[in-house]
Design a protein around this motif. Structure first.
Motif, PDB file in Angstrom:
ATOM      1  N   ALA A 198       0.838  -1.207   0.000  1.00  0.00           N
ATOM      2  CA  ALA A 198       0.000   0.000   0.000  1.00  0.00           C
ATOM      3  C   ALA A 198       0.872   1.256   0.000  1.00  0.00           C
ATOM      4  O   ALA A 198       0.611   2.218  -0.735  1.00  0.00           O
ATOM      5  N   TYR A 199       1.912   1.230   0.822  1.00  0.00           N
ATOM      6  CA  TYR A 199       2.834   2.378   0.849  1.00  0.00           C
ATOM      7  C   TYR A 199       3.527   2.541  -0.493  1.00  0.00           C
ATOM      8  O   TYR A 199       3.611   3.644  -1.043  1.00  0.00           O
ATOM      9  N   LEU A 200       4.025   1.439  -1.046  1.00  0.00           N
ATOM     10  CA  LEU A 200       4.731   1.496  -2.320  1.00  0.00           C
ATOM     11  C   LEU A 200       3.807   1.999  -3.425  1.00  0.00           C
ATOM     12  O   LEU A 200       4.204   2.828  -4.252  1.00  0.00           O
ATOM     13  N   GLY A 201       2.564   1.514  -3.434  1.00  0.00           N
ATOM     14  CA  GLY A 201       1.617   1.959  -4.449  1.00  0.00           C
ATOM     15  C   GLY A 201       1.387   3.457  -4.376  1.00  0.00           C
ATOM     16  O   GLY A 201       1.300   4.149  -5.415  1.00  0.00           O
ATOM     17  N   GLY A 202       1.311   3.991  -3.163  1.00  0.00           N
ATOM     18  CA  GLY A 202       1.125   5.441  -3.010  1.00  0.00           C
ATOM     19  C   GLY A 202       2.315   6.223  -3.541  1.00  0.00           C
ATOM     20  O   GLY A 202       2.152   7.274  -4.173  1.00  0.00           O
ATOM     21  N   GLN A 203       3.507   5.712  -3.303  1.00  0.00           N
ATOM     22  CA  GLN A 203       4.704   6.398  -3.789  1.00  0.00           C
ATOM     23  C   GLN A 203       4.789   6.363  -5.308  1.00  0.00           C
ATOM     24  O   GLN A 203       5.131   7.361  -5.949  1.00  0.00           O
ATOM     25  N   LEU A 204       4.464   5.230  -5.898  1.00  0.00           N
ATOM     26  CA  LEU A 204       4.508   5.123  -7.359  1.00  0.00           C
ATOM     27  C   LEU A 204       3.453   5.995  -8.015  1.00  0.00           C
ATOM     28  O   LEU A 204       3.657   6.530  -9.112  1.00  0.00           O
ATOM     29  N   ALA A 205       2.331   6.174  -7.329  1.00  0.00           N
ATOM     30  CA  ALA A 205       1.238   6.985  -7.881  1.00  0.00           C
ATOM     31  C   ALA A 205       1.604   8.458  -7.976  1.00  0.00           C
ATOM     32  O   ALA A 205       0.954   9.215  -8.720  1.00  0.00           O
ATOM     33  N   THR A 206       2.649   8.878  -7.284  1.00  0.00           N
ATOM     34  CA  THR A 206       3.064  10.281  -7.367  1.00  0.00           C
ATOM     35  C   THR A 206       3.688  10.621  -8.710  1.00  0.00           C
ATOM     36  O   THR A 206       3.822  11.795  -9.062  1.00  0.00           O
ATOM     37  N   GLY A 207       4.096   9.611  -9.463  1.00  0.00           N
ATOM     38  CA  GLY A 207       4.746   9.839 -10.750  1.00  0.00           C
ATOM     39  C   GLY A 207       6.222  10.139 -10.643  1.00  0.00           C
ATOM     40  O   GLY A 207       6.881  10.407 -11.653  1.00  0.00           O
ATOM     41  N   ALA A 208       6.769  10.072  -9.432  1.00  0.00           N
ATOM     42  CA  ALA A 208       8.181  10.401  -9.234  1.00  0.00           C
ATOM     43  C   ALA A 208       9.105   9.253  -9.651  1.00  0.00           C
ATOM     44  O   ALA A 208      10.311   9.462  -9.813  1.00  0.00           O
ATOM     45  N   TYR A 209       8.549   8.067  -9.835  1.00  0.00           N
ATOM     46  CA  TYR A 209       9.370   6.907 -10.150  1.00  0.00           C
ATOM     47  C   TYR A 209       8.800   6.163 -11.357  1.00  0.00           C
ATOM     48  O   TYR A 209       8.381   5.001 -11.240  1.00  0.00           O
ATOM     49  N   PRO A 210       8.778   6.792 -12.524  1.00  0.00           N
ATOM     50  CA  PRO A 210       8.112   6.182 -13.685  1.00  0.00           C
ATOM     51  C   PRO A 210       8.763   4.877 -14.145  1.00  0.00           C
ATOM     52  O   PRO A 210       8.072   3.942 -14.533  1.00  0.00           O
ATOM     53  N   ARG A 211      10.089   4.812 -14.120  1.00  0.00           N
ATOM     54  CA  ARG A 211      10.758   3.590 -14.570  1.00  0.00           C
ATOM     55  C   ARG A 211      10.487   2.432 -13.617  1.00  0.00           C
ATOM     56  O   ARG A 211      10.245   1.293 -14.034  1.00  0.00           O
ATOM     57  N   LEU A 212      10.556   2.726 -12.329  1.00  0.00           N
ATOM     58  CA  LEU A 212      10.292   1.693 -11.336  1.00  0.00           C
ATOM     59  C   LEU A 212       8.839   1.217 -11.426  1.00  0.00           C
ATOM     60  O   LEU A 212       8.558   0.017 -11.340  1.00  0.00           O
ATOM     61  N   ALA A 213       7.927   2.163 -11.641  1.00  0.00           N
ATOM     62  CA  ALA A 213       6.510   1.802 -11.766  1.00  0.00           C
ATOM     63  C   ALA A 213       6.295   0.884 -12.957  1.00  0.00           C
ATOM     64  O   ALA A 213       5.568  -0.116 -12.866  1.00  0.00           O
ATOM     65  N   ALA A 214       6.936   1.195 -14.080  1.00  0.00           N
ATOM     66  CA  ALA A 214       6.789   0.362 -15.284  1.00  0.00           C
ATOM     67  C   ALA A 214       7.374  -1.014 -15.055  1.00  0.00           C
ATOM     68  O   ALA A 214       6.796  -2.034 -15.457  1.00  0.00           O
ATOM     69  N   ALA A 215       8.540  -1.065 -14.393  1.00  0.00           N
ATOM     70  CA  ALA A 215       9.194  -2.348 -14.150  1.00  0.00           C
ATOM     71  C   ALA A 215       8.354  -3.222 -13.220  1.00  0.00           C
ATOM     72  O   ALA A 215       8.203  -4.430 -13.457  1.00  0.00           O
ATOM     73  N   LEU A 216       7.785  -2.630 -12.188  1.00  0.00           N
ATOM     74  CA  LEU A 216       6.992  -3.408 -11.246  1.00  0.00           C
ATOM     75  C   LEU A 216       5.662  -3.835 -11.846  1.00  0.00           C
ATOM     76  O   LEU A 216       5.145  -4.909 -11.533  1.00  0.00           O
ATOM     77  N   THR A 217       5.113  -2.994 -12.709  1.00  0.00           N
ATOM     78  CA  THR A 217       3.866  -3.366 -13.379  1.00  0.00           C
ATOM     79  C   THR A 217       4.095  -4.552 -14.308  1.00  0.00           C
ATOM     80  O   THR A 217       3.298  -5.492 -14.373  1.00  0.00           O
ATOM     81  N   GLU A 218       5.228  -4.512 -15.019  1.00  0.00           N
ATOM     82  CA  GLU A 218       5.566  -5.601 -15.943  1.00  0.00           C
ATOM     83  C   GLU A 218       5.766  -6.909 -15.194  1.00  0.00           C
ATOM     84  O   GLU A 218       5.433  -7.989 -15.694  1.00  0.00           O
ATOM     85  N   GLY A 219       6.325  -6.829 -13.988  1.00  0.00           N
ATOM     86  CA  GLY A 219       6.606  -8.038 -13.216  1.00  0.00           C
ATOM     87  C   GLY A 219       5.587  -8.302 -12.138  1.00  0.00           C
ATOM     88  O   GLY A 219       5.883  -8.970 -11.146  1.00  0.00           O
ATOM     89  N   ALA A 220       4.375  -7.759 -12.300  1.00  0.00           N
ATOM     90  CA  ALA A 220       3.341  -7.910 -11.274  1.00  0.00           C
ATOM     91  C   ALA A 220       2.945  -9.375 -11.120  1.00  0.00           C
ATOM     92  O   ALA A 220       2.984 -10.155 -12.064  1.00  0.00           O
ATOM     93  N   GLY A 221       2.533  -9.727  -9.924  1.00  0.00           N
ATOM     94  CA  GLY A 221       2.106 -11.101  -9.651  1.00  0.00           C
ATOM     95  C   GLY A 221       3.009 -11.758  -8.636  1.00  0.00           C
ATOM     96  O   GLY A 221       4.068 -11.224  -8.282  1.00  0.00           O
TER      97      GLY A 221
END
Length: 239
Positions: free
Chosen positions: A191-214
């Protein structure tokens, strides 16, 4: 001080018994098995000469007649669990054999959680360790590389296995020590990580984690990591 030799020595170069006098009450195998039982049940820190002597039912000072120092006891333990490696006739496929060895070593370390702490060059030349290294080199016979490179490969694979298992054991130990479940912990952190990624400050990390979700398949991750190490030693006309 009892048990402290004045000069360095290798216990394997010392005869287990001279052949004179009464037959010893215990063998090195007996002593190693007792120490391994203690370490498996209570951790490496629980292993001491006094504790092993109590496990065997003998006096602490008499144990020093068999094992001069605690470092020797560790060597006996490492050799004992090293004997659990199942060695086979090399298949001719060096990658498949090294992967098999890696998975086998991982399982061995999970059976004996204290083992990753003990991995050291100091304990690398016991009888079982030599048997294991010779087997590894036999498996690597089809690989067209110098012997030194093959030894590096073995060391790298063992290093990766040790690091991976150390992390797995540490994660499991932390989960056991928490007053809440691992699932509760994970939910709060995600939940904390999702909030941080939602800020848009970490676009590459967000894309990488979305790709490897599950869910993470640790067995598959381990397999890929070892395979990538082996990839580095594929023949490329660079030896």
């Amino acid at each position: 001080m009892a048990g402290r030799a004045a000069e360095p020595h290798v216990i394997w170069a010392r005869p287990e018994r001279t052949g004179r006098g009464p037959r010893p009450a215990y063998t090195r195998a007996d002593i190693a098995a007792a120490a391994v039982r203690i370490a498996d049940a209570e951790g490496l820190d629980a292993v001491s000469m006094r504790r092993v002597a109590a496990e065997l039912g003998c006096g602490t000072m008499s144990l020093y007649n068999y094992v001069p120092r605690k470092e020797d006891l560790y060597e006996l333990m490492m050799d004992a669990v090293g004997g659990e490696h199942e060695l086979w006739e090399p298949s001719g496929d060096w990658r498949a054999d090294m992967l098999r060895l890696a998975h086998q070593t991982r399982a061995l370390m999970h059976r004996h959680p204290w083992l990753p702490r003990m991995i050291s060059g100091h304990y690398g030349f016991s009888p079982q360790a030599l048997r294991y290294l010779e087997h590894c080199l036999a498996c690597l016979d089809p690989l067209p590389a110098p012997a030194a490179a093959k030894l590096e490969l073995i060391a790298m694979v063992n290093g990766v296995v040790t690091t991976a298992v150390s992390n797995e054991l540490a994660t499991a130990e932390r989960a056991r020590s928490l007053p809440w479940s691992a699932e509760q912990e994970q939910a709060v952190r995600m939940a904390y990580l999702g909030g941080q990624l939602a800020t848009g400050a970490y676009p590459r990390l967000a894309a990488a984690l979305t790709e490897g979700a599950g869910p993470v398949d640790l067995d598959a991750v381990f397999q890929r990591i070892v395979e990538r190490v082996l990839d580095a030693f594929e023949p490329k006309d660079r030896y």
